[in-house]
Design a protein around this motif. Structure first.
Motif, PDB file in Angstrom:
ATOM      1  N   UNK A  25     -14.824  10.430  28.617  1.00 37.09           N
ATOM      2  CA  UNK A  25     -14.711   9.104  28.005  1.00 37.09           C
ATOM      3  C   UNK A  25     -14.351   9.252  26.532  1.00 37.09           C
ATOM      4  N   UNK A  26     -13.391   8.475  26.106  1.00 35.35           N
ATOM      5  CA  UNK A  26     -12.969   8.623  24.711  1.00 35.35           C
ATOM      6  C   UNK A  26     -14.029   8.065  23.779  1.00 35.35           C
ATOM      7  N   UNK A  27     -14.052   8.579  22.566  1.00 40.68           N
ATOM      8  CA  UNK A  27     -15.047   8.131  21.597  1.00 40.68           C
ATOM      9  C   UNK A  27     -14.892   6.656  21.268  1.00 40.68           C
ATOM     10  N   UNK A  28     -13.648   6.171  21.307  1.00 42.07           N
ATOM     11  CA  UNK A  28     -13.464   4.767  20.938  1.00 42.07           C
ATOM     12  C   UNK A  28     -14.100   3.846  21.957  1.00 42.07           C
ATOM     13  N   UNK A  29     -14.341   4.342  23.165  1.00 43.53           N
ATOM     14  CA  UNK A  29     -14.949   3.476  24.172  1.00 43.53           C
ATOM     15  C   UNK A  29     -16.459   3.386  24.009  1.00 43.53           C
ATOM     16  N   UNK A  30     -17.010   4.123  23.067  1.00 46.10           N
ATOM     17  CA  UNK A  30     -18.455   4.044  22.813  1.00 46.10           C
ATOM     18  C   UNK A  30     -18.700   3.063  21.681  1.00 46.10           C
ATOM     19  N   UNK A  31     -19.335   1.960  21.955  1.00 47.88           N
ATOM     20  CA  UNK A  31     -19.524   0.981  20.882  1.00 47.88           C
ATOM     21  C   UNK A  31     -20.516   1.467  19.842  1.00 47.88           C
ATOM     22  N   UNK A  32     -20.309   1.035  18.610  1.00 41.58           N
ATOM     23  CA  UNK A  32     -21.318   1.243  17.572  1.00 41.58           C
ATOM     24  C   UNK A  32     -22.348   0.124  17.688  1.00 41.58           C
ATOM     25  N   UNK A  33     -23.612   0.504  17.546  1.00 46.25           N
ATOM     26  CA  UNK A  33     -24.696  -0.481  17.559  1.00 46.25           C
ATOM     27  C   UNK A  33     -25.057  -0.763  16.099  1.00 46.25           C
ATOM     28  N   UNK A  34     -24.880  -2.001  15.683  1.00 43.95           N
ATOM     29  CA  UNK A  34     -25.078  -2.363  14.278  1.00 43.95           C
ATOM     30  C   UNK A  34     -26.339  -3.227  14.161  1.00 43.95           C
ATOM     31  N   UNK A  35     -27.363  -2.675  13.513  1.00 44.87           N
ATOM     32  CA  UNK A  35     -28.597  -3.430  13.311  1.00 44.87           C
ATOM     33  C   UNK A  35     -28.526  -4.088  11.936  1.00 44.87           C
ATOM     34  N   UNK A  36     -28.472  -5.398  11.934  1.00 47.11           N
ATOM     35  CA  UNK A  36     -28.309  -6.149  10.694  1.00 47.11           C
ATOM     36  C   UNK A  36     -29.687  -6.542  10.147  1.00 47.11           C
ATOM     37  N   UNK A  37     -29.970  -6.079   8.955  1.00 45.08           N
ATOM     38  CA  UNK A  37     -31.231  -6.373   8.268  1.00 45.08           C
ATOM     39  C   UNK A  37     -32.473  -6.165   9.127  1.00 45.08           C
ATOM     40  N   UNK A  38     -32.590  -5.030   9.797  1.00 49.26           N
ATOM     41  CA  UNK A  38     -33.792  -4.808  10.618  1.00 49.26           C
ATOM     42  C   UNK A  38     -35.019  -4.705   9.722  1.00 49.26           C
ATOM     43  N   UNK A  39     -36.131  -5.241  10.229  1.00 50.43           N
ATOM     44  CA  UNK A  39     -37.349  -5.301   9.430  1.00 50.43           C
ATOM     45  C   UNK A  39     -38.191  -4.035   9.567  1.00 50.43           C
ATOM     46  N   UNK A  40     -38.413  -3.591  10.777  1.00 54.86           N
ATOM     47  CA  UNK A  40     -39.377  -2.517  11.004  1.00 54.86           C
ATOM     48  C   UNK A  40     -38.715  -1.212  11.415  1.00 54.86           C
ATOM     49  N   UNK A  41     -39.123  -0.134  10.748  1.00 55.73           N
ATOM     50  CA  UNK A  41     -38.615   1.180  11.110  1.00 55.73           C
ATOM     51  C   UNK A  41     -38.907   1.516  12.561  1.00 55.73           C
ATOM     52  N   UNK A  42     -40.048   1.068  13.046  1.00 53.41           N
ATOM     53  CA  UNK A  42     -40.407   1.319  14.438  1.00 53.41           C
ATOM     54  C   UNK A  42     -39.351   0.743  15.389  1.00 53.41           C
ATOM     55  N   UNK A  43     -38.850  -0.421  15.059  1.00 50.89           N
ATOM     56  CA  UNK A  43     -37.851  -1.041  15.934  1.00 50.89           C
ATOM     57  C   UNK A  43     -36.504  -0.338  15.852  1.00 50.89           C
ATOM     58  N   UNK A  44     -36.207   0.220  14.696  1.00 54.00           N
ATOM     59  CA  UNK A  44     -34.979   1.009  14.576  1.00 54.00           C
ATOM     60  C   UNK A  44     -35.094   2.248  15.476  1.00 54.00           C
ATOM     61  N   UNK A  45     -36.271   2.864  15.455  1.00 55.00           N
ATOM     62  CA  UNK A  45     -36.499   4.019  16.314  1.00 55.00           C
ATOM     63  C   UNK A  45     -36.403   3.667  17.793  1.00 55.00           C
ATOM     64  N   UNK A  46     -37.000   2.552  18.159  1.00 52.82           N
ATOM     65  CA  UNK A  46     -36.943   2.141  19.569  1.00 52.82           C
ATOM     66  C   UNK A  46     -35.517   1.828  20.003  1.00 52.82           C
ATOM     67  N   UNK A  92     -35.299  -8.954  13.588  1.00 59.06           N
ATOM     68  CA  UNK A  92     -36.220  -9.180  14.696  1.00 59.06           C
ATOM     69  C   UNK A  92     -36.535 -10.651  14.931  1.00 59.06           C
ATOM     70  N   UNK A  93     -36.906 -11.375  13.886  1.00 59.83           N
ATOM     71  CA  UNK A  93     -37.370 -12.739  14.144  1.00 59.83           C
ATOM     72  C   UNK A  93     -36.255 -13.771  14.052  1.00 59.83           C
ATOM     73  N   UNK A  94     -35.432 -13.623  13.022  1.00 63.30           N
ATOM     74  CA  UNK A  94     -34.526 -14.727  12.698  1.00 63.30           C
ATOM     75  C   UNK A  94     -33.180 -14.636  13.398  1.00 63.30           C
ATOM     76  N   UNK A  95     -32.771 -13.452  13.803  1.00 63.48           N
ATOM     77  CA  UNK A  95     -31.453 -13.326  14.401  1.00 63.48           C
ATOM     78  C   UNK A  95     -30.344 -13.316  13.350  1.00 63.48           C
ATOM     79  N   UNK A  96     -29.123 -13.229  13.825  1.00 62.56           N
ATOM     80  CA  UNK A  96     -27.970 -13.126  12.920  1.00 62.56           C
ATOM     81  C   UNK A  96     -27.745 -14.423  12.160  1.00 62.56           C
ATOM     82  N   UNK A  97     -27.269 -14.280  10.941  1.00 63.12           N
ATOM     83  CA  UNK A  97     -26.887 -15.437  10.141  1.00 63.12           C
ATOM     84  C   UNK A  97     -25.479 -15.897  10.535  1.00 63.12           C
TER      85      UNK A  97
END
Lengths: 249, 249
Positions: free
Chosen positions: B1-22, B117-122
């Motif tokens: 599978x080509x690298x371009x077919x792997x999406x980047x996961x973009x976490x916008x303003x995440x609050x908790x490090x624990x959630x970034x890890x999860x 986590x709580x508010x969602x994307x702007x």
């Protein structure tokens, strides 16, 4: 949807109340409500389960407790054993999607077994099942926790339930969002407007390239399928660009 | 599978490090490795992220940090905004399955935005996207957390990647039609250019409406998914419009 098409989620010897709560939350997100517990390690109701359920209390309140896996699935026609490792199994293996298809297709009660957090289902539990449910994960990093395994199964059940109603994977946007593309004459008006702005500025020179340049322009502006409102916005932009930069000069 | 077919996961303003890890753990389970962080609340690297990642350290170690969402997706041709609520959106809405189909079918880099986590994307984050990604959940109990949303998207990407080997659900368009959309920074360049032309002509007045007007403009120009060549044509048009009408006056 008939009740029989909603699988029971059977947690076999779950260790932590928190994980039972998280599984309940995962279930209810996708409309599953029937949880069965087999020989959970701690007392039930478990005080750690409620907070982790994040509001999915109805699932916990209705959960039934059994001593053995066999008793927990006694009334079910279809039992699936969830396992990551496929150690010498001789049963048909399905993914979460395959299991969801069977649940929607086969009459009777369906139950899905999930093993304890660390060790997974025992051979005797697996023996009760007609199918192995195995979610293919990264062979170099398989680390699905209990609630994650539950949510994937619940998600697939929900997704395929909806799909049988409408087979469109890419949903059209809701009614008010599906304004049709503007009529051709509106688009022509937009293109004509832009051409009138570009012509005196020499955009279509040299003359020999003019026809091709116009085709390119039309092709770029036809691609979006802009709606009436969008074309109106663009006409406003062009009218603005027609104005002098410094109207008071 | 080509690298371009792997999406980047973009976490916008995440609050908790624990959630970034999860989220990292959820990604790696299904073979996704590219995480991007936008303006995370706490210091990075975050000491809470590692333990929650449960071994998915490679994802955290390689995570890139950005100040703005626009910078995070500047190199991406396809941007999806994950949101539960569809408040007056005018963009096409896809589920996790629909998004996965597009990722496997459309050439170019794909990025999926997940909000705090709580508010969602702007609204401004959503404005960057061509598609809304919305997982249909129980209308009476919508409580997907960040890592759960990520795992569903990663799961579908993995599932449909396997499926596409056997059966193409979406027919690829012919070779010559598959120029990918221009990367986000090219589109931003186009939008910025147009805004510079419009601003001195009072297009964004009254000031109270300016933000909404800019969003509308972005939304209209994001819709087409113009290619690099098409964006270049449009930049040429704007440069032409910048010129005086009668250069010899």
């Amino acid at each position: 949807m008939s009740e029989t098409a909603r699988p029971a989620i059977v947690l076999v010897r779950p260790q932590l109340g928190e994980n039972i709560g998280k599984a309940a939350r995962a279930m209810l997100n996708f409309g599953l409500t029937e949880m069965r517990l087999v020989a959970q390690r701690d007392v039930w109701p478990n005080p750690s389960a409620g907070p982790a359920a994040a509001g999915a209390d109805i699932v916990l309140d209705q959960a039934k407790v059994f001593d053995t896996t066999a008793q927990a699935v006694a009334d079910c026609q279809h039992v699936y054993a969830t396992t990551v490792r496929k150690r010498g199994v001789t049963k048909p293996v399905v993914g979460a999607d395959g299991a969801a298809q069977l649940i929607h297709a086969e009459p009777g009660r369906h139950a899905i077994l999930f093993g304890p957090e660390r060790s997974g289902l025992e051979t005797e539990d697996v023996a009760l099942a007609r199918h192995i449910l195995s979610v293919p994960i990264n062979p170099e990093f398989g680390s699905l926790n209990l609630a994650q395994a539950v949510i994937l199964v619940a998600y697939e059940w929900s997704r395929l339930g909806r799909e049988s109603v409408t087979s469109a994977l890419v949903q059209p946007t809701a009614q008010e969002e599906t304004l049709p593309p503007a009529a051709q004459d509106e688009l022509d008006g937009l293109i004509g407007h832009l051409e009138r702005l570009l012509e005196p500025r020499g955009y279509f020179l040299p003359q020999t390239r003019a026809a091709a340049t116009r085709r390119t322009l039309r092709s770029v502006l036809t691609k979006p399928g802009w709606t009436h409102l969008e074309v109106r916005t663009l006409r406003g932009i062009l009218s603005t660009l027609e104005r002098d930069r410094h109207p008071k000069d």
